[in-house]
Design a protein around this motif. Structure first.
Motif, PDB file in Angstrom:
ATOM      1  N   VAL A  72      40.044  62.717  43.519  1.00  0.00           N
ATOM      2  CA  VAL A  72      40.819  61.526  43.167  1.00  0.00           C
ATOM      3  C   VAL A  72      41.393  61.676  41.764  1.00  0.00           C
ATOM      4  CG1 VAL A  72      40.715  59.012  42.880  1.00  0.00           C
ATOM      5  CG2 VAL A  72      39.304  60.127  44.634  1.00  0.00           C
ATOM      6  N   VAL A  73      42.661  61.240  41.573  1.00  0.00           N
ATOM      7  CA  VAL A  73      43.325  61.331  40.263  1.00  0.00           C
ATOM      8  C   VAL A  73      44.126  60.047  40.010  1.00  0.00           C
ATOM      9  CG1 VAL A  73      44.713  62.792  38.742  1.00  0.00           C
ATOM     10  CG2 VAL A  73      43.683  63.788  40.788  1.00  0.00           C
ATOM     11  N   PRO A  74      43.726  59.212  39.046  1.00  0.00           N
ATOM     12  CA  PRO A  74      44.486  57.984  38.749  1.00  0.00           C
ATOM     13  C   PRO A  74      45.638  58.249  37.793  1.00  0.00           C
ATOM     14  CG  PRO A  74      42.573  58.072  37.352  1.00  0.00           C
ATOM     15  CD  PRO A  74      42.524  59.325  38.206  1.00  0.00           C
ATOM     16  N   ARG A  75      46.601  57.325  37.782  1.00  0.00           N
ATOM     17  CA  ARG A  75      47.769  57.497  36.907  1.00  0.00           C
ATOM     18  C   ARG A  75      47.837  56.492  35.763  1.00  0.00           C
ATOM     19  NH1 ARG A  75      50.134  54.358  40.997  1.00  0.00           N
ATOM     20  NH2 ARG A  75      51.374  52.607  40.211  1.00  0.00           N
ATOM     21  N   VAL A  81      32.442  62.701  45.172  1.00  0.00           N
ATOM     22  CA  VAL A  81      33.828  62.566  44.707  1.00  0.00           C
ATOM     23  C   VAL A  81      33.978  63.243  43.351  1.00  0.00           C
ATOM     24  CG1 VAL A  81      35.663  60.949  44.052  1.00  0.00           C
ATOM     25  CG2 VAL A  81      34.074  60.342  45.899  1.00  0.00           C
ATOM     26  N   ILE A  82      35.057  64.006  43.190  1.00  0.00           N
ATOM     27  CA  ILE A  82      35.447  64.499  41.866  1.00  0.00           C
ATOM     28  C   ILE A  82      36.595  63.626  41.378  1.00  0.00           C
ATOM     29  CG2 ILE A  82      36.195  66.459  40.480  1.00  0.00           C
ATOM     30  CD1 ILE A  82      35.127  68.317  42.583  1.00  0.00           C
ATOM     31  N   PHE A  83      36.393  63.009  40.233  1.00  0.00           N
ATOM     32  CA  PHE A  83      37.344  62.044  39.693  1.00  0.00           C
ATOM     33  C   PHE A  83      37.983  62.640  38.440  1.00  0.00           C
ATOM     34  CE2 PHE A  83      38.580  58.116  37.468  1.00  0.00           C
ATOM     35  CZ  PHE A  83      39.123  57.362  38.506  1.00  0.00           C
ATOM     36  N   PHE A  84      39.210  63.143  38.599  1.00  0.00           N
ATOM     37  CA  PHE A  84      39.919  63.774  37.478  1.00  0.00           C
ATOM     38  C   PHE A  84      40.670  62.726  36.675  1.00  0.00           C
ATOM     39  CE2 PHE A  84      39.615  67.521  40.311  1.00  0.00           C
ATOM     40  CZ  PHE A  84      39.117  68.455  39.408  1.00  0.00           C
ATOM     41  N   GLU A  85      40.380  62.652  35.370  1.00  0.00           N
ATOM     42  CA  GLU A  85      41.006  61.656  34.505  1.00  0.00           C
ATOM     43  C   GLU A  85      42.051  62.329  33.601  1.00  0.00           C
ATOM     44  OE1 GLU A  85      36.741  59.242  34.364  1.00  0.00           O
ATOM     45  OE2 GLU A  85      37.639  59.954  32.482  1.00  0.00           O
ATOM     46  N   PRO A  86      43.307  61.855  33.631  1.00  0.00           N
ATOM     47  CA  PRO A  86      44.384  62.494  32.842  1.00  0.00           C
ATOM     48  C   PRO A  86      44.254  62.181  31.354  1.00  0.00           C
ATOM     49  CG  PRO A  86      45.212  60.549  33.987  1.00  0.00           C
ATOM     50  CD  PRO A  86      43.788  60.724  34.438  1.00  0.00           C
ATOM     51  N   LYS A  87      43.673  63.117  30.608  1.00  0.00           N
ATOM     52  CA  LYS A  87      43.330  62.823  29.215  1.00  0.00           C
ATOM     53  C   LYS A  87      44.548  62.650  28.318  1.00  0.00           C
ATOM     54  CE  LYS A  87      42.342  67.699  28.032  1.00  0.00           C
ATOM     55  NZ  LYS A  87      42.256  68.283  29.385  1.00  0.00           N
ATOM     56  N   ARG A  88      45.699  63.219  28.694  1.00  0.00           N
ATOM     57  CA  ARG A  88      46.900  63.056  27.857  1.00  0.00           C
ATOM     58  C   ARG A  88      47.273  61.585  27.698  1.00  0.00           C
ATOM     59  NH1 ARG A  88      52.293  62.518  28.831  1.00  0.00           N
ATOM     60  NH2 ARG A  88      52.109  62.926  31.061  1.00  0.00           N
ATOM     61  N   ILE A  89      46.961  60.780  28.713  1.00  0.00           N
ATOM     62  CA  ILE A  89      47.340  59.362  28.650  1.00  0.00           C
ATOM     63  C   ILE A  89      46.123  58.453  28.528  1.00  0.00           C
ATOM     64  CG2 ILE A  89      49.537  59.691  29.825  1.00  0.00           C
ATOM     65  CD1 ILE A  89      48.191  58.722  32.417  1.00  0.00           C
ATOM     66  N   TYR A  90      44.963  59.018  28.145  1.00  0.00           N
ATOM     67  CA  TYR A  90      43.756  58.208  27.957  1.00  0.00           C
ATOM     68  C   TYR A  90      44.044  56.953  27.120  1.00  0.00           C
ATOM     69  CZ  TYR A  90      39.515  60.580  29.736  1.00  0.00           C
ATOM     70  OH  TYR A  90      38.493  61.074  30.511  1.00  0.00           O
ATOM     71  N   ARG A  91      44.689  57.151  25.981  1.00  0.00           N
ATOM     72  CA  ARG A  91      44.975  56.022  25.091  1.00  0.00           C
ATOM     73  C   ARG A  91      46.445  55.611  25.117  1.00  0.00           C
ATOM     74  NH1 ARG A  91      40.812  58.874  22.641  1.00  0.00           N
ATOM     75  NH2 ARG A  91      39.027  57.559  22.079  1.00  0.00           N
TER      76      ARG A  91
END
Length: 325
Positions: free
Chosen positions: A147-150, A169-179
């Motif tokens: 799973v990858v959220p936007r 589940v592997i939950f990939f978090e897009p760190k470029r847009i964390y903040r």
């Protein structure tokens, strides 16, 4: 509703999950008092105690091996791998143990209570060891969900659904847009469906498909295309495994064209799987070859990061090529 960035949405989802179910435990490198390298788990230890939110040694295979054991005994384990680049030492524990646990026991045992959180992708000048997008490696593994959220709203709803799903589940978090990604997020408990893509914007000339942080570039490219009179339909895949073939195929049958973009290298990237399936299902509807705009087949570069990333300009050029084919 509350304004949250993506990190705060992840933290809020973990807080809600831990409050609702005392079997939920979260752990990883520096996850406890420090709150993780990105502070995603801030204040959870002081709220729920060291038995439910704690640090682990710097041993990824140990983290996931321990998580498998916890989950197999009924705990709801939320394990953090500090960077997706460092998930590879735990590869065997994930693809040979977690993914096959239910199958090999004939459904007598499972580790369905396991969720692996990990930040992925570039855009933070992290170089080749802190910028990779390894989702395609795990999409080849039956028994997992990927799973990858936007954005923050998606992150909270999808993470809560992942933690409560009956599969690892592997939950990939897009760190470029964390903040950088900030939006309105419901304060209450809610879930978004796994395995279901979202049509973010409707259009008639071409379907644009991506996931995670890459959706931002799709939206910018679609705005550029608008100025050229090209109508783009945007789809956020959200779940890589299982992926929503039906929604994507319905869109391509309408527009006649498909462009897929991801940050991972193009060779072996998940866009190839999508392109093949959609070609099989939509062949007679296609007006041009399916396009892929992806990372390059090189280690993720530091000095040339902007040249590597498949940004809105590369996507826009591919849109024009597809429409003018």
């Amino acid at each position: 509703m509350a304004k949250m960035n993506l990190l705060q949405a992840v933290n809020n989802a973990l807080d809600i999950a831990m409050a609702a179910n005392e079997r939920v435990v979260c752990f990883g490198e520096d996850v406890g008092v420090f709150g993780g390298v990105f502070r995603a788990t801030s204040h959870l230890q002081e709220k729920y105690g060291r038995a439910r939110c704690f640090n682990t040694p710097l041993v990824e295979q140990g983290i996931i091996g321990f998580a498998n054991g916890l989950a197999s005994q009924g705990s709801v384990a939320v394990a953090e791998i500090q960077f997706a680049d460092y998930i590879f030492p735990a590869f065997d524990q994930i693809v040979n143990e977690a993914a096959k646990f239910r199958y090999r026991s004939g459904n007598l045992f499972n580790v369905g209570g396991l969720t692996i959180r990990t930040p992925y992708g570039g855009g933070i000048a992290g170089g080749h060891y802190h910028s990779q997008s390894p989702e395609a490696y795990f999409a080849h593994t039956p028994g997992l969900k990927v799973v990858v959220p936007r954005n923050p709203h998606q992150a909270k709803g999808l993470l809560l659904a992942s933690i409560r799903d009956a599969n690892p589940v592997i939950f990939f978090e897009p760190k470029r847009i964390y903040r950088a990604s900030v939006g309105e997020v419901p304060e209450e408990d809610y879930e978004l469906p796994l395995g279901k893509a979202e049509v973010v914007r409707e259009g008639s000339d071409i379907t644009l498909l991506a996931w995670g942080a890459q959706m931002e570039y799709l939206e910018l490219a679609a705005e550029l295309a608008d100025k050229e009179g090209i109508s783009c339909e945007l789809i956020d895949l959200r779940t890589i495994l299982p992926w929503d073939v039906e929604t994507v195929a319905a869109s391509v049958k309408k527009t006649g064209r498909l462009l897929i973009s991801h940050e991972a290298p193009i060779t072996g990237g998940f866009a190839g799987e999508i392109a093949t399936t959609i070609q099989e299902q939509c062949f007679l509807h296609l007006e041009s070859p399916i396009a892929r705009v992806a990372g390059l087949d090189v280690p993720y570069p530091l000095a040339l990061e902007k040249e590597y990333i498949p940004d809105q300009w590369k996507i826009f050029e591919a849109i024009k090529s597809s429409v003018n084919f």
